[in-house]
Design an enzyme around this catalytic site. Structure first.
Site, PDB file in Angstrom:
ATOM      1  N   ASP A 166    -117.736 -57.746 -51.012  1.00 35.06           N
ATOM      2  CA  ASP A 166    -118.396 -58.908 -50.941  1.00 35.06           C
ATOM      3  C   ASP A 166    -117.303 -60.041 -50.612  1.00 35.06           C
ATOM      4  O   ASP A 166    -116.319 -59.765 -50.786  1.00 35.06           O
ATOM      5  CB  ASP A 166    -119.197 -59.086 -52.149  1.00 35.06           C
ATOM      6  CG  ASP A 166    -118.641 -59.329 -53.199  1.00 35.06           C
ATOM      7  OD1 ASP A 166    -117.411 -58.910 -53.462  1.00 35.06           O
ATOM      8  OD2 ASP A 166    -118.954 -59.827 -54.299  1.00 35.06           O
ATOM      9  N   TYR A 204    -114.811 -63.193 -50.804  1.00 32.11           N
ATOM     10  CA  TYR A 204    -114.076 -63.581 -52.014  1.00 32.11           C
ATOM     11  C   TYR A 204    -114.677 -64.874 -52.701  1.00 32.11           C
ATOM     12  O   TYR A 204    -115.580 -65.610 -52.143  1.00 32.11           O
ATOM     13  CB  TYR A 204    -112.834 -64.768 -51.331  1.00 32.11           C
ATOM     14  CG  TYR A 204    -111.808 -63.808 -50.679  1.00 32.11           C
ATOM     15  CD1 TYR A 204    -111.158 -62.619 -51.401  1.00 32.11           C
ATOM     16  CD2 TYR A 204    -111.440 -63.874 -49.146  1.00 32.11           C
ATOM     17  CE1 TYR A 204    -110.213 -61.964 -50.732  1.00 32.11           C
ATOM     18  CE2 TYR A 204    -110.378 -63.144 -48.622  1.00 32.11           C
ATOM     19  CZ  TYR A 204    -109.978 -61.970 -49.293  1.00 32.11           C
ATOM     20  OH  TYR A 204    -108.891 -61.397 -48.890  1.00 32.11           O
ATOM     21  N   PHE A 228    -111.671 -60.097 -45.879  1.00 32.68           N
ATOM     22  CA  PHE A 228    -110.013 -60.083 -46.131  1.00 32.68           C
ATOM     23  C   PHE A 228    -109.707 -61.226 -45.643  1.00 32.68           C
ATOM     24  O   PHE A 228    -108.498 -61.716 -46.080  1.00 32.68           O
ATOM     25  CB  PHE A 228    -109.299 -58.770 -45.776  1.00 32.68           C
ATOM     26  CG  PHE A 228    -109.621 -57.617 -46.261  1.00 32.68           C
ATOM     27  CD1 PHE A 228    -109.464 -57.201 -47.609  1.00 32.68           C
ATOM     28  CD2 PHE A 228    -110.738 -56.560 -45.601  1.00 32.68           C
ATOM     29  CE1 PHE A 228    -109.717 -56.278 -48.287  1.00 32.68           C
ATOM     30  CE2 PHE A 228    -110.966 -55.586 -46.323  1.00 32.68           C
ATOM     31  CZ  PHE A 228    -110.509 -55.056 -47.697  1.00 32.68           C
ATOM     32  N   HIS A 245    -108.208 -48.621 -51.281  1.00 31.33           N
ATOM     33  CA  HIS A 245    -108.033 -50.038 -51.207  1.00 31.33           C
ATOM     34  C   HIS A 245    -106.996 -50.996 -51.290  1.00 31.33           C
ATOM     35  O   HIS A 245    -106.141 -50.355 -51.826  1.00 31.33           O
ATOM     36  CB  HIS A 245    -109.072 -50.688 -52.021  1.00 31.33           C
ATOM     37  CG  HIS A 245    -109.634 -52.093 -51.850  1.00 31.33           C
ATOM     38  ND1 HIS A 245    -108.995 -53.184 -52.016  1.00 31.33           N
ATOM     39  CD2 HIS A 245    -111.007 -52.492 -51.104  1.00 31.33           C
ATOM     40  CE1 HIS A 245    -109.632 -54.092 -51.677  1.00 31.33           C
ATOM     41  NE2 HIS A 245    -110.895 -53.533 -50.979  1.00 31.33           N
TER      42      HIS A 245
END
Length: 225
Positions: free
Chosen positions: A64, A66, A77, A186
């Site tokens: 989801d 930031y 990202f 991740h």
């Protein structure tokens, strides 16, 4: 929420007519009216606006947006140009330097990737300020699954970069033999050392694209300041 155009509208436009989306729309509208929500409403579909369906070469899947002030602008990202680079993106840059020799830039603004065909999609497209995952389970997942299905249906070489278990949970949807699925932990500081560092996804993606006659991605993000 800015409307979708052209191929995306054709591919996922039916979603807007479904009961779940009507509920999702009302929920999101109420949230924006009563709370601080990220990204700004006009940026919710930026990933789709910047990367048309027929130009997708790589799909990077996030969770989801930031949730801190001024960061999110609709690409997973990526952050706006004057915002500090978040830790996960710092680790992505470290891997890019190790993998392809890219210099680490002074910003985290990844629009250059989007304009080359890198679809940077979160599975949930909105979030309450300072409350990660606060919009999970409201219907966004069904909508972004439709986007992933539309990419899966493209009859040409496409690379998926799936980092972490939530992203990798989408693998059963990805049945196209012309596509390449890359998996790694991740890039967050909690897990990057477990195999994100050294995964060489960026060079693998470019080699796959070139081998299939597709222009590779220039991953170097330029300094802004």
């Amino acid at each position: 929420m800015a409307m979708l155009e052209h191929e995306w509208a054709e591919a996922v436009g039916e979603e807007f007519k479904k009961p779940y989306y009507a509920k999702l729309y009302e929920f999101v509208k109420e949230e924006y009216n009563t709370k601080l929500i990220f990204p700004p409403a006009d940026d919710i579909f930026n990933a789709l606006h910047l990367t048309p369906l027929n130009q997708v070469k790589v799909l990077i899947l996030g969770q989801d947006p930031y949730h801190n002030d001024g960061q999110a602008h609709g690409l997973c990202f990526s952050v706006k140009p004057d915002v500090d680079i978040p830790p996960s993106l710092e680790n992505i840059y470290k891997e890019l330097k190790e993998d392809l020799g890219c210099e680490i830039p002074d910003n985290g603004y990844l629009v250059k990737w989007a304009k080359q065909g890198v679809l940077m999609l979160n599975t949930v497209l909105t979030v309450r300020a300072h409350q990660p995952n606060s919009h999970r389970g409201q219907g966004w997942e069904q909508f972004t699954d439709a986007i992933i299905s539309a990419v899966n249906a493209q009859d040409r070489p496409i690379v998926y970069m799936l980092w972490g278990k939530p992203a990798q949970s989408k693998i059963p949807m990805l049945k196209n033999p012309k596509h390449l699925i890359l998996k790694a932990p991740h890039p967050s500081p909690l897990s990057a050392f477990r195999g994100f560092f050294g995964c060489k996804h960026f060079s693998q993606a470019n080699e796959f694209l070139k081998a299939n006659g597709v222009e590779p991605i220039d991953w170097q993000i330029e300094n802004i300041h």
